[in-house]
Design an enzyme around this catalytic site. Structure first.
Site, mmCIF file in Angstrom:
data_model
loop_
_atom_site.group_PDB
_atom_site.id
_atom_site.type_symbol
_atom_site.label_atom_id
_atom_site.label_comp_id
_atom_site.label_asym_id
_atom_site.label_seq_id
_atom_site.Cartn_x
_atom_site.Cartn_y
_atom_site.Cartn_z
ATOM 1 N N GLY A 12 29.381 20.285 -6.291
ATOM 2 C CA GLY A 12 29.542 20.264 -5.170
ATOM 3 C C GLY A 12 30.363 18.251 -5.047
ATOM 4 O O GLY A 12 31.258 18.096 -5.964
ATOM 5 N N ASP A 13 30.475 17.488 -4.237
ATOM 6 C CA ASP A 13 31.171 15.948 -3.860
ATOM 7 C C ASP A 13 33.021 16.806 -4.265
ATOM 8 O O ASP A 13 33.396 15.570 -4.494
ATOM 9 C CB ASP A 13 30.910 14.935 -5.548
ATOM 10 C CG ASP A 13 29.658 14.647 -5.732
ATOM 11 O OD1 ASP A 13 28.842 14.508 -3.836
ATOM 12 O OD2 ASP A 13 29.078 15.076 -6.605
ATOM 13 N N LYS A 16 34.617 17.510 0.843
ATOM 14 C CA LYS A 16 33.846 17.822 2.333
ATOM 15 C C LYS A 16 34.038 17.010 3.237
ATOM 16 O O LYS A 16 34.234 17.585 4.415
ATOM 17 C CB LYS A 16 32.540 18.699 2.108
ATOM 18 C CG LYS A 16 32.469 19.621 0.920
ATOM 19 C CD LYS A 16 31.909 20.630 0.578
ATOM 20 C CE LYS A 16 30.139 19.491 0.675
ATOM 21 N NZ LYS A 16 30.295 19.402 -1.496
ATOM 22 N N ALA A 39 22.768 15.685 0.142
ATOM 23 C CA ALA A 39 24.308 15.699 0.207
ATOM 24 C C ALA A 39 24.742 14.334 0.194
ATOM 25 O O ALA A 39 23.869 13.448 0.857
ATOM 26 C CB ALA A 39 25.497 15.946 1.428
ATOM 27 N N GLY A 40 25.485 14.056 -0.360
ATOM 28 C CA GLY A 40 26.624 12.843 0.064
ATOM 29 C C GLY A 40 27.681 12.852 0.510
ATOM 30 O O GLY A 40 28.126 13.372 -0.253
ATOM 31 N N HIS A 41 28.379 12.405 2.099
ATOM 32 C CA HIS A 41 29.854 13.102 2.660
ATOM 33 C C HIS A 41 30.316 11.415 2.806
ATOM 34 O O HIS A 41 30.047 11.115 3.695
ATOM 35 C CB HIS A 41 29.847 13.924 3.413
ATOM 36 C CG HIS A 41 29.441 15.380 3.028
ATOM 37 N ND1 HIS A 41 28.887 16.724 4.078
ATOM 38 C CD2 HIS A 41 28.173 15.591 1.723
ATOM 39 C CE1 HIS A 41 28.333 17.402 3.199
ATOM 40 N NE2 HIS A 41 28.458 17.177 1.777
ATOM 41 N N THR A 129 18.323 15.365 -6.799
ATOM 42 C CA THR A 129 18.830 13.622 -6.580
ATOM 43 C C THR A 129 17.510 13.469 -6.161
ATOM 44 O O THR A 129 17.620 11.868 -5.512
ATOM 45 C CB THR A 129 19.403 14.321 -5.354
ATOM 46 O OG1 THR A 129 18.407 15.301 -4.165
ATOM 47 C CG2 THR A 129 20.296 14.682 -5.870
ATOM 48 N N GLN A 222 26.486 20.364 -0.694
ATOM 49 C CA GLN A 222 27.237 20.877 -2.639
ATOM 50 C C GLN A 222 27.457 22.015 -2.673
ATOM 51 O O GLN A 222 28.499 21.535 -1.754
ATOM 52 C CB GLN A 222 24.926 21.860 -2.702
ATOM 53 C CG GLN A 222 23.801 21.150 -3.068
ATOM 54 C CD GLN A 222 23.659 20.289 -1.298
ATOM 55 O OE1 GLN A 222 23.270 21.580 -0.749
ATOM 56 N NE2 GLN A 222 23.285 18.539 -1.295
ATOM 57 N N THR A 299 23.099 8.993 -5.261
ATOM 58 C CA THR A 299 22.265 8.459 -6.172
ATOM 59 C C THR A 299 23.393 7.438 -6.646
ATOM 60 O O THR A 299 22.403 6.590 -7.821
ATOM 61 C CB THR A 299 21.676 9.469 -7.254
ATOM 62 O OG1 THR A 299 22.636 10.570 -7.895
ATOM 63 C CG2 THR A 299 20.687 10.475 -6.562
HETATM 64 P P1 GDP Z 1 31.920 15.690 -0.347
HETATM 65 O O1 GDP Z 1 30.262 15.282 -1.448
HETATM 66 O O2 GDP Z 1 32.214 16.702 -0.875
HETATM 67 O O3 GDP Z 1 31.940 15.326 1.055
HETATM 68 O O4 GDP Z 1 32.363 14.411 -1.646
HETATM 69 P P2 GDP Z 1 31.637 13.145 -1.653
HETATM 70 O O5 GDP Z 1 32.007 12.066 -0.387
HETATM 71 O O6 GDP Z 1 30.573 13.163 -2.383
HETATM 72 O O7 GDP Z 1 32.719 12.709 -2.670
HETATM 73 C C1 GDP Z 1 34.080 12.799 -3.009
HETATM 74 C C2 GDP Z 1 35.311 11.581 -3.003
HETATM 75 O O8 GDP Z 1 35.657 10.912 -3.204
HETATM 76 C C3 GDP Z 1 34.392 10.229 -1.879
HETATM 77 O O9 GDP Z 1 34.653 8.904 -2.394
HETATM 78 C C4 GDP Z 1 35.921 10.600 -0.989
HETATM 79 O O10 GDP Z 1 35.871 9.108 -0.702
HETATM 80 C C5 GDP Z 1 36.932 10.192 -2.026
HETATM 81 N N1 GDP Z 1 38.092 11.712 -1.660
HETATM 82 C C6 GDP Z 1 37.942 12.340 -1.103
HETATM 83 N N2 GDP Z 1 39.687 13.013 -1.056
HETATM 84 C C7 GDP Z 1 40.113 12.204 -1.812
HETATM 85 C C8 GDP Z 1 41.081 12.223 -2.622
HETATM 86 O O11 GDP Z 1 42.496 12.938 -2.284
HETATM 87 N N3 GDP Z 1 41.854 11.404 -3.514
HETATM 88 C C9 GDP Z 1 40.499 10.385 -3.711
HETATM 89 N N4 GDP Z 1 41.392 9.893 -4.670
HETATM 90 N N5 GDP Z 1 39.465 9.556 -3.274
HETATM 91 C C10 GDP Z 1 39.346 11.215 -2.408
HETATM 92 P P1 IMO Z 2 27.300 17.201 -2.037
HETATM 93 O O1 IMO Z 2 26.864 17.288 -0.350
HETATM 94 C C1 IMO Z 2 27.182 16.983 -5.848
HETATM 95 C C2 IMO Z 2 22.738 18.920 -7.925
HETATM 96 C C3 IMO Z 2 22.397 17.611 -7.830
HETATM 97 C C4 IMO Z 2 20.913 18.595 -9.306
HETATM 98 C C5 IMO Z 2 21.142 20.197 -8.891
HETATM 99 C C6 IMO Z 2 20.041 19.959 -7.746
HETATM 100 O O2 IMO Z 2 27.772 15.883 -1.375
HETATM 101 O O3 IMO Z 2 28.004 17.819 -2.740
HETATM 102 P P2 IMO Z 2 18.498 18.628 -5.645
HETATM 103 O O4 IMO Z 2 18.690 17.552 -5.733
HETATM 104 O O5 IMO Z 2 19.332 19.612 -4.550
HETATM 105 O O6 IMO Z 2 17.065 19.191 -5.812
HETATM 106 O O7 IMO Z 2 19.451 19.336 -6.818
HETATM 107 O O8 IMO Z 2 22.020 19.668 -8.046
HETATM 108 N N1 IMO Z 2 23.579 17.908 -6.432
HETATM 109 C C7 IMO Z 2 24.919 18.101 -5.730
HETATM 110 N N2 IMO Z 2 25.291 17.632 -6.262
HETATM 111 N N3 IMO Z 2 26.764 17.098 -4.655
HETATM 112 C C8 IMO Z 2 26.007 17.046 -3.471
HETATM 113 O O9 IMO Z 2 25.625 16.894 -2.586
HETATM 114 C C9 IMO Z 2 24.583 17.633 -4.593
HETATM 115 N N4 IMO Z 2 23.713 17.904 -4.319
HETATM 116 C C10 IMO Z 2 23.140 18.563 -4.924
HETATM 117 O O10 IMO Z 2 22.263 16.700 -8.733
HETATM 118 O O11 IMO Z 2 22.045 18.136 -10.151
HETATM 119 MG MG MG Z 3 28.661 14.392 -1.522
#
Ligand code: GDP
Ligand code: IMO
Ligand code: MG
Length: 428
Positions: A12-13, A16, A39-41, A129, A222, A299
């Site tokens: 995850g993270d 996306k 999720a946190g996008h 989460t 995720q 979180t």
């Molecule tokens: P997601 O859950 O897959 O949408 O990803 P998140 O938003 O949770 O986490 C990705 C983090 O990386 C966010 O804070 C974005 O703003 C940041 N991010 C995305 N692409 C890049 C990149 O190419 N470089 C840097 N430094 N940060 C990025």
């Molecule tokens: P995005 O979409 C990163 C992780 C939690 C925990 C496990 C189970 O932003 O990539 P849950 O609340 O789903 O029962 O938690 O999955 N987890 C994530 N880790 N990015 C996420 O979403 C996640 N969603 C759940 O930290 O380990």
């Molecule tokens: Mg995220």
């Protein structure tokens, strides 16, 4: 046209949200197919950072439909808050947001059950989460969940009471306090609020879109290593985060899937518990976390960091049939003179493997290939060929290993900091 899928190949993270927002103008619809407010996008443009939890990341593009599909678990309270937060940006959620009647509803008691279950697990907790994801999917599979379509029915309150009575019994078993009055009032207010939106039989809508030659991008939540079947069980989420989840989570036939965009960070992160073979519990990991601002978008927890794990990446590519790869956060590695990639694991008996073992308790020792870092800023770079030689070598090495082209290299969080290769543009 076929439905393209964009999903995370790690824990995850991966970034996306950023890429979905970037690619959205090429699509007519963006659709979430699983997960929920866990999720946190993150999207960044015009100097503003937005974090979306349940609303698809195409919402800022005004003429695109955004669908919350049947595979999602939806918290009305969090959705209301998200919609309200978008109002000041003049986002037309009433026109552009569609919600499947078949999506499951997260109730206040689901969140409590999540917390109670984690508390009871103690040291062995998943690190959830605490958004009620596991308990809501459990009720879905137990065939007793409530769906968004139920919110519209006259007997909703009766169904709600029946299910929450069961939850109260369970919470009693956990000795968990069940003071619910305030949470329930907020929940029912959010339910009323939700009724103004397009609550639909979304499988018809998405198939009409596909048949009328329009384009759909399915947005995963995720990552593949958190998949309920193929992740490091039990330290996973409760849905199929892999490409196949888009078929069941949207009602789209496998033959209607087109490209599968697999996205990964140039290194690895994980939030919550569970195995992470390349985790760095040292100064290098700390520098990665600081440079990458690796703190959870949902979180706020600090993310565990480590070098790229090729066996895990290959596995994720295999189960998803990824057709193209996007490598994110390359800029975070600017600070390192030397970059490592795990190519194999050494098992306790000394043998090398590039497969993920069934038993997550096996201690895997990563075997690394060391590469020269580019050790320079990537700011302002716009073309793939402009990237430093060492970064291009890194990309080419990974492509050779995984045998799938890397068609986007992301060099910063902003929409504009996205380097796209010709091949992708031609395909879209
Ligand atoms: P997601 O859950 O897959 O949408 O990803 P998140 O938003 O949770 O986490 C990705 C983090 O990386 C966010 O804070 C974005 O703003 C940041 N991010 C995305 N692409 C890049 C990149 O190419 N470089 C840097 N430094 N940060 C990025
Ligand atoms: P995005 O979409 C990163 C992780 C939690 C925990 C496990 C189970 O932003 O990539 P849950 O609340 O789903 O029962 O938690 O999955 N987890 C994530 N880790 N990015 C996420 O979403 C996640 N969603 C759940 O930290 O380990
Ligand atoms: Mg995220």
């Amino acid at each position: 046209m076929k439905v393209d899928i964009l999903l995370g190949l790690q824990w995850g993270d991966e970034g996306k949200g950023k890429v979905v927002d970037y690619l959205a103008p090429k699509y007519d619809m963006v659709a979430r197919f699983q997960g929920g407010p866990n999720a946190g996008h993150t999207l960044e443009f015009d100097g503003i950072k937005h974090v979306l939890h349940q609303i698809p990341s195409g919402i800022f593009r005004s003429d695109i439909k955004n669908l919350i599909g049947n595979g999602v678990v939806l918290d009305p309270v969090i959705l209301k808050r998200e919609i309200e937060a978008l109002e000041k940006y003049k986002v037309n959620t009433k026109a552009n947001l569609y919600i499947s009647k078949k999506a499951q509803v997260i109730l206040p008691t689901h969140r409590m059950l999540d917390a109670a279950s984690e508390q009871a697990k103690g040291e062995g907790k998943i690190g959830s989460t605490l958004k009620g994801i596991g308990p809501t999917y459990s009720d879905k599979i137990a065939r007793q969940g409530l769906r968004v379509g139920d919110l519209l029915a006259d007997n909703f309150r009766k169904k709600y009471d029946e299910l929450t009575d069961k939850h109260r019994t369970l919470l009693g078993f956990y000795n968990y306090p069940t003071g619910l009055a305030e949470a329930e009032a907020t929940f029912f207010e959010a339910v009323e609020f939700l009724k103004q939106f397009n609550i639909i039989d979304s499988e018809y809508l998405i198939n009409e879109v596909v048949e009328s030659n329009q384009r759909v991008l399915a947005e995963g939540a995720q990552g593949s290593l958190l998949d309920i079947d193929f992740g490091s069980y039990p330290f996973v989420t409760s849905s199929n985060t892999m490409a196949a989840g888009a078929c069941t989570g949207l009602g789209v036939a496998p033959g209607n899937i087109g490209e599968v965009f697999g996205i990964f960070k140039a290194y690895c992160t994980r939030v919550g518990s569970g195995p992470f073979p390349t985790e760095l519990n040292d100064e290098t990991g700390e520098r990665m976390r600081r440079e990458g601002n690796e703190f959870g978008a949902t979180t706020g927890r600090s993310r565990r960091c480590g070098w790229l794990d090729l066996p895990a990446l290959k596995y994720a590519i295999m189960i998803n049939g990824a057709t193209q790869l996007f490598m994110m956060k390359a800029d975070v590695l600017n600070i390192f003179e030397e970059i490592k990639v795990c190519t194999h694991y050494k098992l306790p008996d000394g043998t090398l493997t590039d497969r993920l073992p069934f038993d997550i308790d096996i201690k895997l020792e990563p075997v690394y290939k060391s590469m020269k870092g580019w050790h320079q800023s990537l700011k302002g770079m716009q073309e793939f060929d402009q990237l430093p030689e060492e970064l291009l070598t890194y990309v080419k090495f990974l492509e050779q290993e995984v045998k799938v082209p890397i068609n986007i290299v992301s060099i910063g969080p902003d929409r504009t900091e996205t380097i796209i290769r010709g091949e992708l543009v031609e395909k879209l």
